[in-house]
Design an enzyme around this catalytic site. Structure first.
Site, PDB file in Angstrom:
ATOM      1  N   TYR A  16       0.830  -1.201   0.000  1.00 14.17           N
ATOM      2  CA  TYR A  16       0.000   0.000   0.000  1.00 14.17           C
ATOM      3  C   TYR A  16       0.872   1.262   0.000  1.00 14.17           C
ATOM      4  CZ  TYR A  16       1.407  -0.162   4.854  1.00 14.17           C
ATOM      5  OH  TYR A  16       2.158  -0.191   5.996  1.00 14.17           O
ATOM      6  N   SER A 254       3.647   4.274  13.580  1.00 13.85           N
ATOM      7  CA  SER A 254       3.259   2.869  13.438  1.00 13.85           C
ATOM      8  C   SER A 254       3.258   2.437  11.976  1.00 13.85           C
ATOM      9  CB  SER A 254       1.849   2.729  14.019  1.00 13.85           C
ATOM     10  OG  SER A 254       1.018   1.961  13.199  1.00 13.85           O
ATOM     11  N   LYS A 255       3.523   1.147  11.773  1.00 14.89           N
ATOM     12  CA  LYS A 255       3.531   0.638  10.407  1.00 14.89           C
ATOM     13  C   LYS A 255       2.267  -0.174  10.134  1.00 14.89           C
ATOM     14  CE  LYS A 255       8.028   0.613   8.414  1.00 14.89           C
ATOM     15  NZ  LYS A 255       8.851   1.438   9.261  1.00 14.89           N
ATOM     16  N   ARG A 256       1.365  -0.232  11.102  1.00 17.60           N
ATOM     17  CA  ARG A 256       0.153  -1.023  10.858  1.00 17.60           C
ATOM     18  C   ARG A 256      -0.638  -0.398   9.725  1.00 17.60           C
ATOM     19  NH1 ARG A 256      -3.536  -1.657  15.548  1.00 17.60           N
ATOM     20  NH2 ARG A 256      -2.636   0.327  16.101  1.00 17.60           N
ATOM     21  N   GLN A 257      -0.928  -1.211   8.729  1.00  9.54           N
ATOM     22  CA  GLN A 257      -1.526  -0.692   7.500  1.00  9.54           C
ATOM     23  C   GLN A 257      -2.764   0.168   7.755  1.00  9.54           C
ATOM     24  OE1 GLN A 257      -2.200  -3.429   4.308  1.00  9.54           O
ATOM     25  NE2 GLN A 257      -3.462  -1.968   3.198  1.00  9.54           N
TER      26      GLN A 257
END
Ligand code: GLU
Length: 479
Positions: A16, A254-257
């Site tokens: 993404y 944060s890298k949470r999509q």
């Protein structure tokens, strides 16, 4: 080479589009527009292990959805293509040969196992973990023999092992890095594909990129890149590294999509105008404290000089606030089109366009994202539900008097206008002696199901005569 500014957004299609990447794309875009230069999209897809099906299409769609148009790129063409690195492998091979000839690169035959042991030993000795250069000094004959035997190999850069490199970055200003901290970077992997570092430098040069504008995480790669520019006899582009993005608690974003993917924000119905305005201010600000910028205004006011060094806090509350601003200030018709799918999904009738536009117009003032719009709009459609507290107000003697008064008077009206509603409100006070919240709360409860809500004349106007009569009749029946 002429003096035209050429900048690029060079994502790796690994899934993404991260909000940080959107910022990088935006700043490149703005700089090109501001200077009358060119904005190029280049797909850095040489890491085949990280390749994700559909990621490129998704990326292009997302850039289009937010309105960042590029001048050259994969689906657009241009004089410097192909714009997919995976289609340029011959080019990289040519330059790596030149680096080998110049003794700026070397073959390395170390196996995975060798590297693992090296790492373990370095850790045990509390040394920095890096390639120790053991293949640097293989003789030409040894190299030839290994190649003839078909031994797998990579090609590494022969990075200087002492001294330091000093360079100038537009944001970080003077930067110095000791060569001993820089690894002998792999340039060609054992699968024959170049690494990011080689491909990036070769392409930035061949595509005549004048300014490299990208995230701070790439700052430590600059020495490797400058080493390659120098070895190949090329002039490097100017460097500009953008500050880190932080959570409100100042930790790395944060890298949470779900928290950071631009397409997810769009799916959650954030407006492109708000997203661009929001990311534009993550590390840049104009003179003064204006916070609201359309893309046009950004194109006029953007400058690399005003990018800050300090990490930029990604605060969703601020995005919500901006989104609310754009919901209220952009053209009603545009917002109504965007809101349509939410109404349809909630089963709310939008066939009367005039009424629909009026509803969008009042409700957009009371929300920060479109996902909330149907909740606010529902009272215009559905039958109303009341709490115990509401019922006390409804059953009050004055409220009942009020309902009957309005029912009778509405029936006698030809049509509902702001003027006659205001007149009836005044009469409610003059004739029945009811005013203030004793007047407004019961009326809103009868028509809108809650004591707070839009202005009464607006509610009357949207519901119309027939529906308001129905609602007063119904509320009188409740007792
Ligand atoms: N392909 C790199 C990335 O995915 C680009 C870094 C650069 O702009 O040089 O972020």
């Amino acid at each position: 080479m002429n003096n035209e500014i050429r900048v690029r957004f060079a994502p790796s299609p690994t899934g993404y589009l991260h909000v940080g990447s959107l910022r990088t794309a935006l700043y490149n875009y703005l700089y090109a527009r501001k200077t009358g230069g060119k904005f190029i999209l280049r797909i850095e897809d040489t890491d085949r292990s990280r390749y994700v099906e559909g990621a490129v299409e998704n990326l292009i769609e997302t850039l289009q959805a937010v309105g960042l148009e590029y001048d050259e790129g994969p689906d657009k063409g241009g004089d410097f293509g192909p714009y997919f690195q995976s289609k340029r492998t011959d080019i990289y091979n040519k330059y790596v040969q030149e680096l080998l000839e110049k003794d700026a690169a070397y073959h390395c035959f170390c196996t995975e196992d060798d590297l693992k042991k090296m790492r373990e030993e370095q850790i045990a000795k509390k040394m920095d973990v890096r390639y120790d250069g053991r293949c640097r000094n293989l003789s030409k004959e040894q190299v030839q023999e290994n190649l003839a035997q078909g031994k797998p190999f990579v090609i590494r850069a022969k990075i200087p092992d002492e001294g330091e490199i000093v360079f100038f970055d537009i944001v970080r200003e003077r930067v110095s890095i000791k060569w001993e901290t820089v690894d002998d970077q792999v340039l060609i992997k054992s699968d024959g594909y170049p690494t990011y570092h080689l491909a990036n430098v070769v392409d930035d040069h061949l595509m005549e990129i004048t300014h490299v504008i990208r995230g701070e995480e790439w700052l430590s790669s600059v020495p490797k890149h400058l080493f390659l520019y120098q070895a190949l006899g090329w002039k490097p582009p100017k460097m500009c590294h953008l500050p880190l993005l932080l959570n409100p608690d100042k930790s790395k974003l944060s890298k949470r999509q779900g928290d950071v993917a631009v397409e997810d924000f769009l799916k959650k119905s954030y407006l492109p105008e708000a997203l661009l305005n929001f990311v534009a201010l993550l590390g840049w600000h104009a003179q003064g404290d204006d916070e609201l910028y359309s893309l046009d205004k950004l194109e006029n006011e953007f400058s690399l000089k005003r990018i800050s060094k300090a990490g930029a806090v990604f605060d969703v509350e601020k995005l919500n606030w901006m989104n609310g601003h754009y919901l209220r200030s952009l053209e009603l018709g545009y917002i109504a089109i965007k809101a349509k799918s939410f109404f349809v999904e909630a089963g709310l009738d939008i066939s009367d366009n005039e009424k629909y536009l009026k509803i969008v117009d009042v409700t957009r003032n009371r929300i920060s994202t479109l996902a909330e719009i149907t909740e606010v709009a529902t009272p215009f459609y559905a039958s109303l539900k009341y709490s115990e507290e509401d019922r006390q107000i409804i059953n009050d003697e004055n409220s009942q008097k009020l309902f009957s008064f309005w029912l009778d008077n509405l029936k006698a009206l030809d049509s509902i206008t702001e003027e006659n509603i205001n007149h009836l409100l005044k009469q409610s006070t003059d004739k029945l002696g009811i005013k203030g919240k004793d007047l407004y709360f019961p009326l809103r409860l009868a028509l809108f199901g809650s004591v707070h809500g839009p202005e009464l004349p607006v509610i009357f106007d949207i519901l119309g005569k027939e529906e308001t009569i129905k609602r007063f009749t119904k509320i009188l029946d409740l007792k």
